[in-house]
Enzyme design. Structure first.
Site, PDB file in Angstrom:
ATOM      1  N   CYS A 113       0.798  -1.225   0.000  1.00 38.52           N
ATOM      2  CA  CYS A 113       0.000   0.000   0.000  1.00 38.52           C
ATOM      3  C   CYS A 113       0.832   1.276   0.000  1.00 38.52           C
ATOM      4  O   CYS A 113       0.351   2.328  -0.427  1.00 38.52           O
ATOM      5  CB  CYS A 113      -0.931   0.012   1.208  1.00 38.52           C
ATOM      6  N   HIS A 238      -3.117   6.994   2.112  1.00 41.97           N
ATOM      7  CA  HIS A 238      -3.545   5.708   1.561  1.00 41.97           C
ATOM      8  C   HIS A 238      -5.024   5.532   1.859  1.00 41.97           C
ATOM      9  O   HIS A 238      -5.479   5.727   2.999  1.00 41.97           O
ATOM     10  CB  HIS A 238      -2.735   4.571   2.187  1.00 41.97           C
ATOM     11  N   ASN A 268     -10.257   0.157  -1.381  1.00 46.08           N
ATOM     12  CA  ASN A 268      -8.823   0.098  -1.101  1.00 46.08           C
ATOM     13  C   ASN A 268      -8.127  -0.531  -2.301  1.00 46.08           C
ATOM     14  O   ASN A 268      -8.237  -1.727  -2.547  1.00 46.08           O
ATOM     15  CB  ASN A 268      -8.580  -0.728   0.164  1.00 46.08           C
TER      16      ASN A 268
END
Length: 312
Positions: A113, A238, A268
């Site tokens: 990520c 993020h 996500n």
């Protein structure tokens, strides 16, 4: 040359949109349950034959066009991803061939990520060292390929997409010093492993780490970039979920900044999340040219990387 600057961005998302109601027909969940716990309403899902390299190419081509550069101008191509199925040629090589980038250094960066912000820092450092002039940095992941669609704790989170940035040498540094690191002793809290390969996580451990440790690190990135949090024009974290994004932003104290909340419509997307959210903000013209923005990736490996960047 004393630094580098962000020249342009681009992004790509697959055509198929999966809503919370769609998921509710697949697993024991509901739009209310998902919205309340993670703040996600929709996510884009790639077609089975749509690869990580395909998505990266789309975003990279848009960034090049937006920056007014040709593929032949690029001498460094970095692809941040953790869901590629190919090992050799790597994703960077595949994208370079399709774009027509000749003879550049081509590397994949596997930091999950936080991969895009790690790769952005590497591009900045390489340009500062005189080893490159124009870099193309892409964050891309096909999380749907590693998602267990019967597990309601994880399938509600993930989405697919790509975001890209062109970074070039500049007389003044417009990409600030990176603050990066990790907590490897907690690294197994996020996993993409097994046969078949599947994404899983200890959500509570990730939440506690992110909301207690990262606000202070984000402030360090601001300090290193010479900007007070209250002077930030935008904060692009993020896009894990809103229950993580909003506490970090609040504790950071970026009271005048636009807080990217692309997770609501994109889910996500791992390494794609920061450049995807950033590209959308810039496409909408929500940040003035030259304004300071905090880009801060974190997550898998319990790693992080953040820096202040001036809006192109």
């Amino acid at each position: 040359m004393s630094g580098s600057r962000l020249v342009a961005t681009g992004h790509y998302q697959p055509a198929k949109v999966l809503t919370n109601d769609d998921l509710a027909a697949m697993v024991d969940t509901s739009d209310e349950w998902i919205s309340k716990r993670v703040g996600i309403r929709t996510r884009h899902v790639a077609a089975p034959d749509e690869s990580v390299a395909d998505m990266a190419w789309h975003a990279a081509a848009k960034a090049l066009a937006a920056g007014g550069l040709n593929a032949s101008d690029i001498d460094l191509l970095l692809i941040a991803t953790c869901t590629q199925t190919e090992r050799a040629p790597n994703v960077a090589s595949r994208v370079a061939a399709r774009l027509g980038v000749p003879g550049a250094a081509l590397m994949d960066v596997g930091v999950s990520c936080s991969g895009f912000t790690h790769a952005l820092a590497l591009a900045d450092h390489t340009i500062r060292a005189g080893a490159a002039t124009n870099a193309l940095v892409v964050g891309v992941d096909k999380m749907s390929a590693v998602t267990d669609w019967t597990d309601r704790t994880t399938c509600v989170l993930t989405g697919d997409g790509a975001g890209a940035a062109v970074v070039s040498a500049a007389p003044e540094a417009e990409i600030g010093p990176v603050v990066w690191g990790s907590a490897p002793e907690l690294g197994t809290a996020v996993r993409i492993e097994g046969t078949p390969t599947r994404f899983s996580q200890d959500g509570q451990s990730v939440y506690r780490w992110a909301t207690t440790q990262l606000p202070g690190i984000a402030r360090q990135a601001c300090e290193r970039g010479g900007v007070r949090p209250e002077d930030l024009a935008a904060v692009v974290l993020h896009q894990a979920n809103l229950r993580i994004i909003e506490p970090i932003a609040a504790k950071l104290g970026a009271v005048n900044a636009i807080i990217a909340r692309d997770v609501v419509e994109s889910g996500n997307t791992s390494a794609a999340s920061v450049p995807l959210a950033l590209s959308k903000l810039l496409e909408r013209g929500e940040v003035r040219k030259g304004a300071p923005m905090l880009l801060f990736g974190f997550g898998g490996n319990l790693s992080y990387a953040g820096m202040v960047v001036r809006c192109p």
